[in-house]
Design a protein around this motif. Structure first.
Motif, PDB file in Angstrom:
ATOM      1  N   LYS A   1      90.725   1.580 -28.181  1.00 32.41           N
ATOM      2  CA  LYS A   1      90.002   0.446 -27.607  1.00 32.41           C
ATOM      3  C   LYS A   1      89.156   0.984 -26.458  1.00 32.41           C
ATOM      4  O   LYS A   1      89.695   1.535 -25.490  1.00 32.41           O
ATOM      5  CB  LYS A   1      90.994  -0.609 -27.104  1.00 32.41           C
ATOM      6  CG  LYS A   1      90.348  -1.780 -26.391  1.00 32.41           C
ATOM      7  CD  LYS A   1      91.417  -2.692 -25.804  1.00 32.41           C
ATOM      8  CE  LYS A   1      90.787  -3.784 -24.949  1.00 32.41           C
ATOM      9  NZ  LYS A   1      91.829  -4.635 -24.296  1.00 32.41           N
ATOM     10  N   VAL A   2      87.834   0.859 -26.560  1.00 26.69           N
ATOM     11  CA  VAL A   2      86.934   1.536 -25.621  1.00 26.69           C
ATOM     12  C   VAL A   2      86.055   0.540 -24.875  1.00 26.69           C
ATOM     13  O   VAL A   2      85.466  -0.367 -25.476  1.00 26.69           O
ATOM     14  CB  VAL A   2      86.038   2.558 -26.356  1.00 26.69           C
ATOM     15  CG1 VAL A   2      85.139   3.288 -25.363  1.00 26.69           C
ATOM     16  CG2 VAL A   2      86.891   3.546 -27.145  1.00 26.69           C
ATOM     17  N   GLU A   3      85.982   0.720 -23.558  1.00 28.70           N
ATOM     18  CA  GLU A   3      85.017   0.013 -22.716  1.00 28.70           C
ATOM     19  C   GLU A   3      84.105   1.057 -22.086  1.00 28.70           C
ATOM     20  O   GLU A   3      84.558   2.153 -21.728  1.00 28.70           O
ATOM     21  CB  GLU A   3      85.717  -0.780 -21.614  1.00 28.70           C
ATOM     22  CG  GLU A   3      86.635  -1.882 -22.101  1.00 28.70           C
ATOM     23  CD  GLU A   3      87.318  -2.607 -20.951  1.00 28.70           C
ATOM     24  OE1 GLU A   3      86.670  -2.744 -19.876  1.00 28.70           O
ATOM     25  OE2 GLU A   3      88.478  -3.009 -21.102  1.00 28.70           O
ATOM     26  N   THR A   4      82.826   0.733 -21.932  1.00 27.00           N
ATOM     27  CA  THR A   4      81.877   1.675 -21.333  1.00 27.00           C
ATOM     28  C   THR A   4      81.068   0.993 -20.244  1.00 27.00           C
ATOM     29  O   THR A   4      80.702  -0.178 -20.368  1.00 27.00           O
ATOM     30  CB  THR A   4      80.917   2.252 -22.384  1.00 27.00           C
ATOM     31  OG1 THR A   4      80.197   1.177 -23.022  1.00 27.00           O
ATOM     32  CG2 THR A   4      81.665   3.043 -23.445  1.00 27.00           C
ATOM     33  N   TYR A   5      80.805   1.746 -19.187  1.00 25.70           N
ATOM     34  CA  TYR A   5      79.908   1.307 -18.133  1.00 25.70           C
ATOM     35  C   TYR A   5      78.948   2.462 -17.849  1.00 25.70           C
ATOM     36  O   TYR A   5      79.369   3.513 -17.357  1.00 25.70           O
ATOM     37  CB  TYR A   5      80.671   0.932 -16.862  1.00 25.70           C
ATOM     38  CG  TYR A   5      81.424  -0.379 -16.968  1.00 25.70           C
ATOM     39  CD1 TYR A   5      80.784  -1.593 -16.692  1.00 25.70           C
ATOM     40  CD2 TYR A   5      82.753  -0.397 -17.360  1.00 25.70           C
ATOM     41  CE1 TYR A   5      81.472  -2.797 -16.805  1.00 25.70           C
ATOM     42  CE2 TYR A   5      83.443  -1.593 -17.474  1.00 25.70           C
ATOM     43  CZ  TYR A   5      82.803  -2.789 -17.198  1.00 25.70           C
ATOM     44  OH  TYR A   5      83.479  -3.970 -17.314  1.00 25.70           O
ATOM     45  N   TYR A   6      77.687   2.263 -18.169  1.00 25.01           N
ATOM     46  CA  TYR A   6      76.655   3.248 -17.894  1.00 25.01           C
ATOM     47  C   TYR A   6      75.782   2.695 -16.766  1.00 25.01           C
ATOM     48  O   TYR A   6      75.137   1.655 -16.928  1.00 25.01           O
ATOM     49  CB  TYR A   6      75.829   3.544 -19.139  1.00 25.01           C
ATOM     50  CG  TYR A   6      76.659   3.990 -20.328  1.00 25.01           C
ATOM     51  CD1 TYR A   6      77.620   4.983 -20.186  1.00 25.01           C
ATOM     52  CD2 TYR A   6      76.492   3.415 -21.587  1.00 25.01           C
ATOM     53  CE1 TYR A   6      78.400   5.392 -21.263  1.00 25.01           C
ATOM     54  CE2 TYR A   6      77.255   3.823 -22.676  1.00 25.01           C
ATOM     55  CZ  TYR A   6      78.213   4.803 -22.508  1.00 25.01           C
ATOM     56  OH  TYR A   6      78.971   5.201 -23.581  1.00 25.01           O
ATOM     57  N   PHE A   7      75.780   3.393 -15.637  1.00 24.40           N
ATOM     58  CA  PHE A   7      75.103   2.901 -14.441  1.00 24.40           C
ATOM     59  C   PHE A   7      73.657   3.404 -14.418  1.00 24.40           C
ATOM     60  O   PHE A   7      73.418   4.613 -14.272  1.00 24.40           O
ATOM     61  CB  PHE A   7      75.855   3.360 -13.197  1.00 24.40           C
ATOM     62  CG  PHE A   7      77.266   2.833 -13.128  1.00 24.40           C
ATOM     63  CD1 PHE A   7      77.545   1.666 -12.431  1.00 24.40           C
ATOM     64  CD2 PHE A   7      78.321   3.486 -13.772  1.00 24.40           C
ATOM     65  CE1 PHE A   7      78.844   1.162 -12.374  1.00 24.40           C
ATOM     66  CE2 PHE A   7      79.616   2.997 -13.718  1.00 24.40           C
ATOM     67  CZ  PHE A   7      79.882   1.825 -13.014  1.00 24.40           C
ATOM     68  N   PRO A   8      72.674   2.509 -14.558  1.00 26.04           N
ATOM     69  CA  PRO A   8      71.273   2.926 -14.742  1.00 26.04           C
ATOM     70  C   PRO A   8      70.702   3.768 -13.607  1.00 26.04           C
ATOM     71  O   PRO A   8      69.918   4.685 -13.850  1.00 26.04           O
ATOM     72  CB  PRO A   8      70.522   1.585 -14.862  1.00 26.04           C
ATOM     73  CG  PRO A   8      71.555   0.611 -15.296  1.00 26.04           C
ATOM     74  CD  PRO A   8      72.829   1.049 -14.654  1.00 26.04           C
ATOM     75  N   GLU A   9      71.090   3.491 -12.370  1.00 28.04           N
ATOM     76  CA  GLU A   9      70.497   4.183 -11.226  1.00 28.04           C
ATOM     77  C   GLU A   9      71.384   5.295 -10.673  1.00 28.04           C
ATOM     78  O   GLU A   9      71.008   5.951  -9.698  1.00 28.04           O
ATOM     79  CB  GLU A   9      70.194   3.168 -10.107  1.00 28.04           C
ATOM     80  CG  GLU A   9      69.319   2.004 -10.529  1.00 28.04           C
ATOM     81  CD  GLU A   9      67.970   2.460 -11.041  1.00 28.04           C
ATOM     82  OE1 GLU A   9      67.425   3.437 -10.495  1.00 28.04           O
ATOM     83  OE2 GLU A   9      67.460   1.845 -12.000  1.00 28.04           O
ATOM     84  N   ALA A  10      72.539   5.509 -11.268  1.00 29.27           N
ATOM     85  CA  ALA A  10      73.516   6.441 -10.694  1.00 29.27           C
ATOM     86  C   ALA A  10      73.357   7.840 -11.250  1.00 29.27           C
ATOM     87  O   ALA A  10      72.931   8.037 -12.398  1.00 29.27           O
ATOM     88  CB  ALA A  10      74.936   5.941 -10.958  1.00 29.27           C
ATOM     89  N   SER A  11      73.718   8.827 -10.426  1.00 30.61           N
ATOM     90  CA  SER A  11      73.703  10.227 -10.853  1.00 30.61           C
ATOM     91  C   SER A  11      75.125  10.650 -11.217  1.00 30.61           C
ATOM     92  O   SER A  11      75.872   9.864 -11.786  1.00 30.61           O
ATOM     93  CB  SER A  11      73.114  11.111  -9.747  1.00 30.61           C
ATOM     94  OG  SER A  11      73.841  10.953  -8.539  1.00 30.61           O
ATOM     95  N   HIS A  12      75.511  11.886 -10.882  1.00 27.67           N
ATOM     96  CA  HIS A  12      76.793  12.423 -11.336  1.00 27.67           C
ATOM     97  C   HIS A  12      77.981  11.802 -10.599  1.00 27.67           C
ATOM     98  O   HIS A  12      78.962  11.412 -11.217  1.00 27.67           O
ATOM     99  CB  HIS A  12      76.793  13.938 -11.178  1.00 27.67           C
ATOM    100  CG  HIS A  12      77.961  14.612 -11.825  1.00 27.67           C
ATOM    101  ND1 HIS A  12      78.135  14.651 -13.189  1.00 27.67           N
ATOM    102  CD2 HIS A  12      79.033  15.267 -11.288  1.00 27.67           C
ATOM    103  CE1 HIS A  12      79.245  15.314 -13.483  1.00 27.67           C
ATOM    104  NE2 HIS A  12      79.805  15.691 -12.344  1.00 27.67           N
ATOM    105  N   ASP A  13      77.898  11.741  -9.282  1.00 23.36           N
ATOM    106  CA  ASP A  13      78.994  11.215  -8.473  1.00 23.36           C
ATOM    107  C   ASP A  13      78.808   9.704  -8.342  1.00 23.36           C
ATOM    108  O   ASP A  13      77.903   9.236  -7.656  1.00 23.36           O
ATOM    109  CB  ASP A  13      79.002  11.892  -7.099  1.00 23.36           C
ATOM    110  CG  ASP A  13      80.239  11.536  -6.280  1.00 23.36           C
ATOM    111  OD1 ASP A  13      80.964  10.612  -6.688  1.00 23.36           O
ATOM    112  OD2 ASP A  13      80.463  12.187  -5.240  1.00 23.36           O
ATOM    113  N   LEU A  14      79.676   8.946  -8.986  1.00 17.85           N
ATOM    114  CA  LEU A  14      79.523   7.489  -9.010  1.00 17.85           C
ATOM    115  C   LEU A  14      80.064   6.805  -7.760  1.00 17.85           C
ATOM    116  O   LEU A  14      79.731   5.653  -7.492  1.00 17.85           O
ATOM    117  CB  LEU A  14      80.215   6.916 -10.254  1.00 17.85           C
ATOM    118  CG  LEU A  14      79.670   7.416 -11.593  1.00 17.85           C
ATOM    119  CD1 LEU A  14      80.421   6.773 -12.751  1.00 17.85           C
ATOM    120  CD2 LEU A  14      78.173   7.144 -11.714  1.00 17.85           C
ATOM    121  N   GLY A  15      80.905   7.506  -7.007  1.00 16.38           N
ATOM    122  CA  GLY A  15      81.380   6.970  -5.738  1.00 16.38           C
ATOM    123  C   GLY A  15      82.192   5.698  -5.867  1.00 16.38           C
ATOM    124  O   GLY A  15      82.853   5.443  -6.879  1.00 16.38           O
TER     125      GLY A  15
END
Length: 273
Positions: free
Chosen positions: A235-249
């Motif tokens: 069961k998979v959920e995904t969050y791709y952050f459009p403005e974020a780089s490597h370190d999501l903080g």
């Protein structure tokens, strides 16, 4: 005066003293692992929940993104949910001995031993375990998932999950980083591939988080893993952050807490049932 100054400087270097002493609910979680003649000292901290009884356990594997201080700060909010949180630096990161060797076998051994220690605690419910990996820690968490069915929930953040496809398209900075740690032969890259070792069937929930502007590990790595996990039953959920780089903080913390609430706290232990 010189002796006093030297003594104080040595004291400041004692691993964990300055961190754990800032919190009433944080203990050291250090241990050692061995691969052949080499020994690795692993730095870790455990944040204890105030709730009584066997509580769910979360293992956080730090691999370059953030540090132990930030992990412990984050763990306070998760511990308040009723979860015991162990923050561990894989070999080559934090104060853990290395080198990392691009998430080699020592990292997998350290991750498994950390999970063993967390699951073996009297205040942890071993049927409700989760693992959160950051950066190279996400690779270690993914490889742990490939070989260990105990984690019921996994959070994979900003990782490289198929080095075989990454290498030809990797940015120069990423290639140089890999070359500093290991020679990228096909065999070595395959050994470190989460996708290449997925079991036939997975019965777990996975949250994948990645920045779309990540210039070190392309977001395609996360998309490819999500597709592979779904094909294997996860069961998979995904969050791709459009403005974020490597370190999501800290931006990921609300999503992480919601995921743990739904997939870890919502699971009733066998003992309770």
């Amino acid at each position: 005066m010189a002796i006093v100054l030297a003594t104080s400087m040595i004291a400041c270097r004692i691993p964990g003293k300055s961190i754990a002493s800032n919190y009433k609910n944080v203990d050291q979680f250090n241990f050692d692992v061995a691969q052949g003649p080499k020994n690795y000292h692993i730095e870790g901290y455990l944040t204890r929940s105030a709730e009584l009884g066997r509580r769910p356990g979360l293992l956080v594997l730090n691999g370059g993104e953030g540090n132990e201080d930030r992990c412990i700060q984050m763990s306070q909010g998760i511990a308040a949910m009723g979860i015991q949180v162990a923050c561990v630096s894989i070999p080559g990161y934090g104060n853990s001995s290395g080198p990392s060797r691009f998430v080699g076998q020592p990292s997998v051994l350290a991750s498994r031993k950390a999970l063993d220690m967390l699951a073996g605690r009297s205040d942890v419910d071993p049927s409700r375990l989760a693992v959160w990996g950051l950066g190279h820690g996400a690779v270690a968490a993914g490889l742990l998932m490939d070989y260990d069915s105990r984690p019921r929930a996994l959070i994979l953040e900003s990782g490289c999950y198929d080095p075989l496809t990454l290498w030809p398209e990797a940015p120069l900075r990423t290639k140089l980083s890999i070359l500093r740690e290991v020679w990228p032969s096909k065999r070595i890259l395959k050994e470190r591939s989460v996708i290449a070792h997925l079991p036939p069937r997975l019965e777990c929930s996975v949250l994948i988080m990645h920045g779309e502007q990540d210039n070190r590990m392309p977001v395609r790595q996360a998309v490819k893993l999500a597709d592979a996990l779904r094909a294997h039953g996860a069961k998979v959920e995904t969050y791709y952050f459009p403005e974020a780089s490597h370190d999501l903080g800290k931006r990921v913390e609300p999503d992480v807490r919601a995921f743990l609430r739904d997939n870890l706290l919502g699971q009733t232990s066998a003992a309770a049932s």
